[in-house]
Every structure is written in structure tokens, then in C-alpha cells.
Write a protein that holds these residues in place. Structure first.
Motif, PDB file in Angstrom:
ATOM      1  N   ASP A  75     -17.258  29.223 -32.590  1.00 14.00           N
ATOM      2  CA  ASP A  75     -18.220  28.312 -31.959  1.00 14.00           C
ATOM      3  C   ASP A  75     -19.381  28.000 -32.896  1.00 14.00           C
ATOM      4  OD1 ASP A  75     -17.024  27.688 -29.629  1.00 14.00           O
ATOM      5  OD2 ASP A  75     -18.448  28.712 -28.311  1.00 14.00           O
ATOM      6  N   GLU A  76     -19.896  29.038 -33.542  1.00 13.93           N
ATOM      7  CA  GLU A  76     -21.025  28.849 -34.451  1.00 13.93           C
ATOM      8  C   GLU A  76     -20.613  28.070 -35.691  1.00 13.93           C
ATOM      9  OE1 GLU A  76     -23.480  32.265 -35.272  1.00 13.93           O
ATOM     10  OE2 GLU A  76     -22.939  33.178 -33.353  1.00 13.93           O
ATOM     11  N   ILE A  86     -23.222  18.557 -30.925  1.00 15.06           N
ATOM     12  CA  ILE A  86     -21.837  18.210 -30.643  1.00 15.06           C
ATOM     13  C   ILE A  86     -21.560  18.417 -29.152  1.00 15.06           C
ATOM     14  CG2 ILE A  86     -21.106  20.541 -31.275  1.00 15.06           C
ATOM     15  CD1 ILE A  86     -18.424  19.407 -32.105  1.00 15.06           C
ATOM     16  N   SER A  87     -20.809  17.518 -28.558  1.00 20.96           N
ATOM     17  CA  SER A  87     -20.544  17.611 -27.120  1.00 20.96           C
ATOM     18  C   SER A  87     -19.622  18.787 -26.822  1.00 20.96           C
ATOM     19  CB  SER A  87     -19.900  16.322 -26.615  1.00 20.96           C
ATOM     20  OG  SER A  87     -18.582  16.190 -27.123  1.00 20.96           O
ATOM     21  N   ASP A  88     -19.730  19.307 -25.616  1.00 18.37           N
ATOM     22  CA  ASP A  88     -18.860  20.408 -25.214  1.00 18.37           C
ATOM     23  C   ASP A  88     -17.397  19.995 -25.277  1.00 18.37           C
ATOM     24  OD1 ASP A  88     -21.007  22.058 -24.798  1.00 18.37           O
ATOM     25  OD2 ASP A  88     -21.067  21.773 -22.623  1.00 18.37           O
ATOM     26  N   GLY A  89     -17.125  18.756 -24.892  1.00 24.68           N
ATOM     27  CA  GLY A  89     -15.745  18.279 -24.907  1.00 24.68           C
ATOM     28  C   GLY A  89     -15.160  18.276 -26.309  1.00 24.68           C
ATOM     29  N   GLU A  90     -15.930  17.798 -27.282  1.00 21.90           N
ATOM     30  CA  GLU A  90     -15.452  17.763 -28.662  1.00 21.90           C
ATOM     31  C   GLU A  90     -15.315  19.177 -29.229  1.00 21.90           C
ATOM     32  OE1 GLU A  90     -14.349  15.903 -32.392  1.00 21.90           O
ATOM     33  OE2 GLU A  90     -14.138  15.559 -30.237  1.00 21.90           O
ATOM     34  N   THR A  95     -11.813  23.592 -30.937  1.00 17.64           N
ATOM     35  CA  THR A  95     -11.432  24.996 -30.752  1.00 17.64           C
ATOM     36  C   THR A  95      -9.951  25.117 -30.413  1.00 17.64           C
ATOM     37  OG1 THR A  95     -13.647  25.622 -30.013  1.00 17.64           O
ATOM     38  CG2 THR A  95     -11.834  27.069 -29.367  1.00 17.64           C
ATOM     39  N   ALA A  96      -9.483  24.282 -29.492  1.00 18.93           N
ATOM     40  CA  ALA A  96      -8.073  24.328 -29.092  1.00 18.93           C
ATOM     41  C   ALA A  96      -7.160  23.956 -30.255  1.00 18.93           C
ATOM     42  CB  ALA A  96      -7.839  23.397 -27.907  1.00 18.93           C
ATOM     43  N   ASP A  97      -7.542  22.915 -31.008  1.00 17.72           N
ATOM     44  CA  ASP A  97      -6.722  22.498 -32.147  1.00 17.72           C
ATOM     45  C   ASP A  97      -6.712  23.569 -33.233  1.00 17.72           C
ATOM     46  OD1 ASP A  97      -6.043  20.154 -30.928  1.00 17.72           O
ATOM     47  OD2 ASP A  97      -7.396  18.883 -32.103  1.00 17.72           O
ATOM     48  N   PHE A  98      -7.878  24.167 -33.482  1.00 19.29           N
ATOM     49  CA  PHE A  98      -7.942  25.236 -34.481  1.00 19.29           C
ATOM     50  C   PHE A  98      -6.984  26.362 -34.115  1.00 19.29           C
ATOM     51  CE2 PHE A  98      -9.502  29.478 -35.448  1.00 19.29           C
ATOM     52  CZ  PHE A  98      -9.581  29.437 -36.827  1.00 19.29           C
ATOM     53  N   ARG A  99      -7.032  26.802 -32.879  1.00 22.29           N
ATOM     54  CA  ARG A  99      -6.172  27.912 -32.465  1.00 22.29           C
ATOM     55  C   ARG A  99      -4.697  27.522 -32.546  1.00 22.29           C
ATOM     56  NH1 ARG A  99      -9.643  30.280 -27.264  1.00 22.29           N
ATOM     57  NH2 ARG A  99     -11.273  31.268 -28.540  1.00 22.29           N
TER      58      ARG A  99
END
Length: 243
Positions: A75-76, A86-90, A95-99
Motif C-alpha cells: 500500500d505504501e 490516488i483513489s481507493d479504486g485505483e 494491488t489485485a493486479d500485482f498479486r
């Protein structure tokens, strides 16, 4: 025990001996607990590759590399790279794509620091139980250890999400001690961050801070570990003589 400050041209091994009480072995150390990222493995190349792919903006590559080398939580890292607004949605999308990318990696860029496999083997052969306490999620942690042929060296591998919910490093250490039916005085915790040192000290576990990973000297000294190791070669002395 306070951290001895390096002065003048004192060699790093001499500094370790000074902090660890010369040649007095910590014979009651039965459990050696390690952090993962920046302590056992340099994981930054594969983390950076997955994060760059998730962000999808090549102009951010240099900032991504710097953020990853700071050992920040995901997150950081995202906020450092893309800014605090940055928006929470972005952020959730990245985060999802990274994982998704990172969790299926072959981890070709992730390598144990030179000397770590030999250190772990030597400690295990000495009769000590080895454990991992990491803020990394369980899926990539176990895959990395399996890919590198190091899974069987550890009695316990406790990750931030091992219990199905996010936990602090202190809670991970508490689980290791409880499961091993041991007490803090029989353990040493080795990590590269001040958070590692603080968690260990709060539980009364002897701590060894390492500087060959992502940790910074000034912050590590301020955290007050029982020993500081600049090189992997010093870790055996740091672990066996800490306290």
C-alpha cells in the motif's frame, strides 16, 4: 543490552563482538527466527517487476525501484509511486493486479543473499530450530522457498495472513514461541527493519539487525537491537553471541 555505536575505523566484526559480549556464547538459543524480505532473500527485483506491470506506466520505473528497495508495504509503495491522492479504486486495482502477477512468478530474480543457505544449514546442523516470521503473504512466501529448495529448513513459516487475517510482526513472533513451546530467552530474531527489532524487543527476544538488505544504519542503531550485522558472514557470530 544497548547497541554499541561504531566509532572511527572499528571493523564491523569487532563491533559485533563488542555488542555481543566478546566470545561468550548464547548457549540457550534454541530457536532462530528470520524475517524474509531483505534478510534471507533479495526479493526486490521480482516485486518491482510485478508492480511495474500492475501500474502500467514506464515513466514510474525509477520510483518503483526506489520504493521497493525501501522495503515498504505494498500500500505504501503504491502511494509513494503514484502519490497520496490516488483513489481507493485505483489502489485496489493495482494491488489485485500485482498479486495476480507476483503470485504466479517463477521468482527468477529472487535470490538468497550470498552465504545465507550455508548459514541456515550450519545453524540447523547445530541443533537449532529455524523459523520465519514475515509480513509477506503465505502464497508467495511458500512458493519462493519451494522454488529455492529451502522449504524444509524451517520448522515454522508464519506469514502475515497465515491465520486468515492480517497480523502484526509481534503477533507472528508470539505464535512461533507458543507453537514451539518455548520462551523468549531461548530465541533470537534476525531482521532488516526497525519494526523487526521493536517487535522482538517488546517480547523480550534477543534481536539481530542486518544492514546488507533494505535496512538503514542510523535507523537500525536507533532501534537498539542486541547486535548489528553488516555482512551475512557476521550473522553466525551475531546469532550465537547475541545477548
Amino acid at each position: 543490552m544497548g547497541v554499541a555505536r561504531s566509532q572511527g575505523t572499528m571493523g564491523s566484526f569487532a563491533l559485533i563482538q563488542g555488542m555481543c559480549g566478546g566470545t561468550r556464547p548464547a548457549t540457550n538459543v534454541r530457536h532462530v527466527i528470520f524475517d524474509l524480505d531483505g534478510t534471507l532473500f533479495d526479493t526486490a527485483p521480482d516485486i518491482a517487476a510485478a508492480l511495474r506491470r500492475a501500474i502500467g506506466d514506464s515513466s514510474c520505473d525509477a520510483v518503483v525501484e526506489k520504493a521497493v528497495r525501501q522495503g515498504l508495504p505494498l500500500d505504501e509503495m503504491i502511494r509513494v509511486v503514484l502519490g497520496p491522492f490516488i483513489s481507493d479504486g485505483e489502489r485496489h486495482r493495482i494491488t489485485a493486479d500485482f498479486r495476480r502477477y507476483y503470485d504466479v512468478s517463477d521468482y527468477a530474480g529472487t535470490r538468497p543473499y550470498p552465504g545465507i543457505p550455508e548459514l541456515l544449514t550450519r545453524l540447523k546442523d547445530s541443533g537449532r530450530d529455524l523459523h520465519i516470521a514475515t509480513n509477506k503473504r503465505e502464497r508467495p512466501t511458500l512458493r519462493i522457498l519451494q522454488h529455492k529448495g529451502m522449504r524444509d529448513l524451517f520448522s515454522q513459516i508464519v506469514c502475515v495472513d497465515s491465520a486468515g487475517m492480517k497480523r502484526t510482526k509481534k503477533q507472528l513472533l508470539e505464535q512461533i514461541l507458543s507453537t514451539a513451546h518455548t520462551v523468549p530467552s531461548e530465541a533470537v530474531f534476525v531482521g532488516d527493519s526497525t519494526a523487526d527489532v521493536v517487535a522482538g524487543r517488546e517480547l523480550g527476544i534477543r534481536t539481530v539487525g542486518v544492514l546488507y538488505g533494505y535496512g538503514e544504519r542510523q535507523a537500525m542503531q536507533a532501534a537498539g537491537p542486541d547486535a548489528i550485522c553488516e555482512q551475512v558472514e557476521e550473522l553466525l557470530a551475531g546469532v550465537l553471541f547475541a545477548g
